[in-house]
Design a protein around this motif. Structure first.
Motif, PDB file in Angstrom:
ATOM      1  N   PRO A  64       0.853  -0.958  -0.006  1.00 29.37           N
ATOM      2  CA  PRO A  64       0.069   0.078  -0.132  1.00 29.37           C
ATOM      3  C   PRO A  64       0.902   1.322  -0.079  1.00 29.37           C
ATOM      4  O   PRO A  64       2.128   1.077   0.472  1.00 29.37           O
ATOM      5  CB  PRO A  64      -0.663  -0.146   1.308  1.00 29.37           C
ATOM      6  N   ARG A  66       2.448   4.938   1.017  1.00 25.14           N
ATOM      7  CA  ARG A  66       2.769   5.462   2.054  1.00 25.14           C
ATOM      8  C   ARG A  66       1.695   6.417   2.885  1.00 25.14           C
ATOM      9  O   ARG A  66       1.183   7.109   1.787  1.00 25.14           O
ATOM     10  CB  ARG A  66       4.196   6.301   1.977  1.00 25.14           C
ATOM     11  N   THR A  67       1.432   6.319   4.012  1.00 25.19           N
ATOM     12  CA  THR A  67       0.304   6.921   4.557  1.00 25.19           C
ATOM     13  C   THR A  67       0.570   7.851   5.722  1.00 25.19           C
ATOM     14  O   THR A  67       1.276   6.957   6.527  1.00 25.19           O
ATOM     15  CB  THR A  67      -1.114   6.055   4.866  1.00 25.19           C
ATOM     16  N   ALA A  95      -2.703  -1.085   4.462  1.00 28.81           N
ATOM     17  CA  ALA A  95      -2.685   0.275   4.582  1.00 28.81           C
ATOM     18  C   ALA A  95      -2.882   0.771   6.420  1.00 28.81           C
ATOM     19  O   ALA A  95      -2.312   1.677   6.753  1.00 28.81           O
ATOM     20  CB  ALA A  95      -3.633   1.006   3.875  1.00 28.81           C
ATOM     21  N   ARG A  96      -3.843  -0.401   6.998  1.00 24.43           N
ATOM     22  CA  ARG A  96      -4.181  -0.081   8.318  1.00 24.43           C
ATOM     23  C   ARG A  96      -2.665  -0.052   9.214  1.00 24.43           C
ATOM     24  O   ARG A  96      -2.543   0.800  10.031  1.00 24.43           O
ATOM     25  CB  ARG A  96      -4.691  -1.214   8.706  1.00 24.43           C
ATOM     26  N   ALA A  98      -0.301   1.509   8.777  1.00 25.62           N
ATOM     27  CA  ALA A  98       0.390   2.884   8.997  1.00 25.62           C
ATOM     28  C   ALA A  98       0.256   3.516  10.250  1.00 25.62           C
ATOM     29  O   ALA A  98       0.999   4.539  10.560  1.00 25.62           O
ATOM     30  CB  ALA A  98       0.146   3.770   7.724  1.00 25.62           C
ATOM     31  N   PRO A 117       2.613  -0.415   4.738  1.00 24.66           N
ATOM     32  CA  PRO A 117       3.389   0.129   3.765  1.00 24.66           C
ATOM     33  C   PRO A 117       4.996   0.236   3.936  1.00 24.66           C
ATOM     34  O   PRO A 117       5.446  -0.223   4.930  1.00 24.66           O
ATOM     35  CB  PRO A 117       2.833   1.807   3.993  1.00 24.66           C
ATOM     36  N   ASP A 148      -7.842  -4.308   4.919  1.00 24.72           N
ATOM     37  CA  ASP A 148      -8.063  -3.110   3.991  1.00 24.72           C
ATOM     38  C   ASP A 148      -8.619  -3.457   2.862  1.00 24.72           C
ATOM     39  O   ASP A 148      -8.459  -3.191   1.945  1.00 24.72           O
ATOM     40  CB  ASP A 148      -6.746  -2.141   3.999  1.00 24.72           C
TER      41      ASP A 148
END
Ligand SMILES: [Zn+2]
Length: 212
Positions: A64, A66-67, A95-96, A98, A117, A148
């Motif tokens: 995923p 970068r967040t 992504a969770r 992050a 990520p 996700d």
């Protein structure tokens, strides 16, 4: 990777469910930083490098983007997964992951990140795994799993990895999988509870014994 997590990991190759044997070349506190996990059934070896366990055998899946860690997302995850004490561990997929450091700032529950990520690294209380599709976890090993999205197989493996009455969190667009009872929903996510597992094997044995 937190050494005690080894008990909950399973070889992802399609064979009888097998625990893995860890060998550590370098440890820090109770985390394996460099080492290997070996499967006694199929002899597969999974490297641990910079604390990250790599179960991938296919070409690496796209990670995923970068967040930035988001306090509101972290608060939602802690509440939805019911992380009210330090027992067991919870899993954040994709992504969770992050938001994991901010979740850990609020709760004592150890976290396992699967395919977060690229820039997200493990730290005390946070272990990182990478895998192909299905989650390399024993059935019922996790107290809760937040995914996700992903393929139906990956969603089903997340449900399988969640203990009975544990929480499963997924994007609102993900169809509710078998074995999960929906308990809450908003525009973004649904929150479900893993239904208790039936025990048909016991019933069968009793019937056979009675007949014989
Ligand atoms: Zn194996």
């Amino acid at each position: 990777m937190f050494i005690e997590l080894v008990d909950a990991l399973r070889c992802p190759v399609a064979h009888e469910e097998s625990w893995l044997v860890a060998s550590a070349d370098r440890m820090e506190a109770r985390h394996i930083v460099e080492g290997t996990l070996g499967c006694p059934v199929c002899r597969a070896e999974y490297p641990i490098h910079r604390g990250v366990v790599d179960f991938r055998r296919e070409s690496p899946r796209r990670l995923p983007p970068r967040t930035a860690p988001d306090p509101e997302q972290a608060m939602r995850l802690a509440a939805f997964l019911d992380l009210s004490d330090a027992s067991g561990f919870a899993v954040l997929v994709g992504a969770r992951g992050a938001h994991a450091p901010l979740v850990r700032a609020q709760v004592d529950t150890p976290l396992v990140l699967i395919d977060p990520p690229e820039d997200v690294e493990g730290e005390p209380g946070i272990s990182v795994l990478r895998c192909d599709g299905e989650l390399p976890l024993a059935a019922g090993a996790a107290r809760g799993v937040a995914i996700d999205g992903g393929s139906p197989e990956r969603v089903a493996s997340a449900v399988r990895a969640t203990r009975a009455t544990g929480r499963v969190v997924a994007p609102a667009s993900t169809p509710l999988p078998d074995g999960v009872r929906e308990i809450a929903r908003d525009d973004t996510d649904w929150v479900g509870e893993r239904e208790p597992l039936p025990s048909p094997v016991v019933t069968l044995h009793v019937r056979r014994a009675a007949r014989g």
